[in-house]
Design an enzyme around this catalytic site. Structure first.
Site, mmCIF file in Angstrom:
data_model
loop_
_atom_site.group_PDB
_atom_site.id
_atom_site.type_symbol
_atom_site.label_atom_id
_atom_site.label_comp_id
_atom_site.label_asym_id
_atom_site.label_seq_id
_atom_site.Cartn_x
_atom_site.Cartn_y
_atom_site.Cartn_z
ATOM 1 N N ARG A 103 0.934 -1.116 -0.068
ATOM 2 C CA ARG A 103 0.001 0.046 -0.118
ATOM 3 C C ARG A 103 1.154 1.175 -0.031
ATOM 4 O O ARG A 103 2.153 1.064 0.124
ATOM 5 C CB ARG A 103 -1.105 -0.069 1.263
ATOM 6 C CG ARG A 103 -0.719 -0.734 2.381
ATOM 7 C CD ARG A 103 0.377 -0.145 3.346
ATOM 8 N NE ARG A 103 0.165 1.253 3.621
ATOM 9 C CZ ARG A 103 1.204 2.299 3.459
ATOM 10 N NH1 ARG A 103 2.567 1.631 3.612
ATOM 11 N NH2 ARG A 103 1.002 3.513 3.718
ATOM 12 N N ALA A 144 0.880 5.255 -2.024
ATOM 13 C CA ALA A 144 0.524 5.794 -3.561
ATOM 14 C C ALA A 144 1.772 5.219 -4.483
ATOM 15 O O ALA A 144 1.440 4.428 -5.293
ATOM 16 C CB ALA A 144 0.368 6.974 -3.401
ATOM 17 N N GLN A 150 -1.686 2.165 10.034
ATOM 18 C CA GLN A 150 -0.236 2.170 9.186
ATOM 19 C C GLN A 150 0.796 3.007 10.125
ATOM 20 O O GLN A 150 2.011 2.796 10.162
ATOM 21 C CB GLN A 150 -0.554 2.961 8.073
ATOM 22 C CG GLN A 150 -1.211 2.439 6.977
ATOM 23 C CD GLN A 150 -2.774 2.656 6.835
ATOM 24 O OE1 GLN A 150 -3.395 2.750 8.211
ATOM 25 N NE2 GLN A 150 -3.461 2.573 5.878
ATOM 26 N N ASP A 154 -2.140 10.932 -1.647
ATOM 27 C CA ASP A 154 -2.610 9.901 -2.719
ATOM 28 C C ASP A 154 -2.879 10.440 -3.928
ATOM 29 O O ASP A 154 -2.794 9.976 -5.238
ATOM 30 C CB ASP A 154 -3.622 9.116 -2.285
ATOM 31 C CG ASP A 154 -2.973 8.130 -1.019
ATOM 32 O OD1 ASP A 154 -2.739 8.572 -0.078
ATOM 33 O OD2 ASP A 154 -2.586 6.963 -1.589
ATOM 34 N N ASN A 174 -5.623 12.194 1.007
ATOM 35 C CA ASN A 174 -4.603 11.378 1.766
ATOM 36 C C ASN A 174 -5.518 10.501 2.783
ATOM 37 O O ASN A 174 -6.624 10.719 2.794
ATOM 38 C CB ASN A 174 -3.528 12.179 2.486
ATOM 39 C CG ASN A 174 -2.485 11.516 2.904
ATOM 40 O OD1 ASN A 174 -1.984 10.490 2.306
ATOM 41 N ND2 ASN A 174 -2.117 11.681 4.164
ATOM 42 N N LYS A 175 -4.742 9.791 3.473
ATOM 43 C CA LYS A 175 -5.149 8.941 4.479
ATOM 44 C C LYS A 175 -6.307 9.723 5.374
ATOM 45 O O LYS A 175 -6.181 10.800 5.965
ATOM 46 C CB LYS A 175 -4.108 8.143 5.486
ATOM 47 C CG LYS A 175 -4.600 7.274 6.639
ATOM 48 C CD LYS A 175 -5.488 6.321 5.889
ATOM 49 C CE LYS A 175 -4.841 5.484 4.729
ATOM 50 N NZ LYS A 175 -5.701 4.642 4.022
HETATM 51 O O1 MRU Z 1 -4.473 3.275 2.425
HETATM 52 P P1 MRU Z 1 -2.823 3.241 2.240
HETATM 53 O O2 MRU Z 1 -2.345 2.888 3.077
HETATM 54 O O3 MRU Z 1 -2.310 2.976 0.901
HETATM 55 O O4 MRU Z 1 -2.819 5.075 2.258
HETATM 56 C C1 MRU Z 1 -1.488 5.399 2.249
HETATM 57 C C2 MRU Z 1 -1.328 6.804 2.452
HETATM 58 O O5 MRU Z 1 -2.529 7.693 2.599
HETATM 59 C C3 MRU Z 1 -0.055 7.851 2.329
HETATM 60 O O6 MRU Z 1 -0.236 8.871 3.071
HETATM 61 C C4 MRU Z 1 0.194 8.133 0.724
HETATM 62 O O7 MRU Z 1 -0.105 6.975 -0.044
HETATM 63 C C5 MRU Z 1 1.011 9.120 0.382
HETATM 64 S S1 MRU Z 1 2.632 8.621 1.098
HETATM 65 C C6 MRU Z 1 3.411 7.401 0.331
#
Ligand code: MRU
Length: 355
Positions: free
Chosen positions: A52, A54, A197, A238, A248-249
């Protein structure tokens, strides 16, 4: 200044005839690897969050296309369609997935007739996507760390590190670089409900690098800020739209609002492959809804009474007006983001590009 050392684990490892992925569902208690021999297992690994983050999703999907090409019969343009469609259907929000698949699709033009040479060319494209991401992480780390003051305490959300990218991270690369520069005294990692995470992954990788990291539950951030214990919030994204709004998350938006109230700078960090100039603003970003079970359970333990509905949007959107800066491999963008993004992506006359 030097790029960061490679982490002591392999998030994504191309093996020539398969892809090895560290199983992020099992961390921090088990360091195990999942082997994907074909594009279907790659797609399943993305959907189920073995991998996981982005940039990591985009890199993984690119290798999935290579696996599909290795197994293909008949013209690649036709034979690869199910793989392109299946990989694109895994997770909708991170634009890197679509960016990487587009790049692999564009590589189909002008491939050599010889099948082995054609597959080798696709493999080389996937490797380039992976290698370029590694280099971009180093650059983001340096640009971001330069913004931070001596003795800073940084709060971050989700996992944006070596587990989420091809290098040592986006926001986490800034944290790592600030630590190496002697500026960072502490990173706070939000636990990041419901998939955890922050507590499972960010704490795992920063702690093993010796970066001082403290885990807090998501609802503690405001109180830490009120007590003056947070100097900056630095997160990944993302998908940033053409106007600077960013997905983002889930929980990121609340942090940005808290930052505004407390006068704390809020920064997005991500490669330009996470910027989507074709999406005008945050309202047009598709937000993934993940399975209820991630909210109703932790492992086998039920936390919510049977029959009670839950919500599980995996991301939220932070409006550009709450963002102090967007850090990419090219440097730091400041508002207004429309022209700044157009300039960084080389999209025409920036003075007319503000959307
Ligand atoms: O659901 P996930 O774990 O894939 O979410 C990831 C995030 O929200 C990160 O902050 C995002 O991908 C950017 S940093 C690599």
């Amino acid at each position: 200044m030097k790029d960061s050392p490679a982490p002591g684990f392999a998030t994504i490892e191309w093996r020539g005839d398969g892809l090895s992925l560290i199983d992020q569902r099992k961390l921090p208690t088990e360091e195990t690897y999942v082997h994907c021999p074909d594009w279907q297992t790659v797609a399943e690994a993305i959907t189920t969050m073995v991998v996981r983050g982005a940039p990591a999703i985009g890199i993984t999907a690119a290798y999935g296309v290579v696996l599909a090409a290795q197994a293909a019969d008949g013209p690649l343009e036709v034979a690869l369609e199910p793989a392109f469609a299946g990989l694109a259907a895994t997770r909708p929000t991170a634009v890197n997935l679509f960016w990487a698949l587009d790049r692999m699709r564009r590589r189909l033009d002008g491939l050599p007739d010889d099948r082995a040479a054609a597959v080798a060319a696709l493999e080389s494209e996937a490797r380039s996507i992976h290698d370029e991401d590694r280099a971009m992480c180093g650059a983001m780390g340096r640009h971001g760390a330069a913004l931070l003051a001596e003795g800073c305490r940084v709060l971050t959300h989700c996992n944006t590190g070596a587990l989420a990218t091809g290098g040592d991270g986006t926001a986490a690369a800034v944290i790592r670089q600030a630590w190496r520069d002697g500026k960072l005294v502490r990173a706070y990692a939000d636990e990041t409900r419901p998939f955890l995470q922050g507590s499972r992954l960010t704490a795992w990788e920063l702690h093993r690098d010796g970066v001082p990291v403290t885990v807090i539950t998501d609802n503690m951030a405001g109180w830490l800020m009120a007590r003056g214990e947070v100097d900056a919030v630095i997160v990944g994204f993302d998908r940033v739209a053409a106007n600077g709004d960013g997905a983002n998350k889930i929980g990121t938006y609340a942090l940005a609002v808290l930052c505004k109230h407390h006068g704390i700078p809020f920064y997005f960090v991500g490669p330009t492959s996470s910027i989507d100039p074709d999406t005008a603003g945050g309202a047009a970003i598709r937000i993934e809804r993940r399975p209820d079970r991630e909210v109703t359970h932790v492992g086998p333990t039920r936390l919510v009474p049977e029959g009670v509905p839950v919500e599980n949007p995996a991301f939220d959107v932070t409006p550009a007006a709450l963002v102090h800066g967007i850090i990419t491999e090219h440097g730091v963008m400041r508002p207004p983001y429309g022209p700044a993004i157009a300039r960084q992506l080389g999209l025409g006359d920036p003075s007319t590009a503000d959307r």
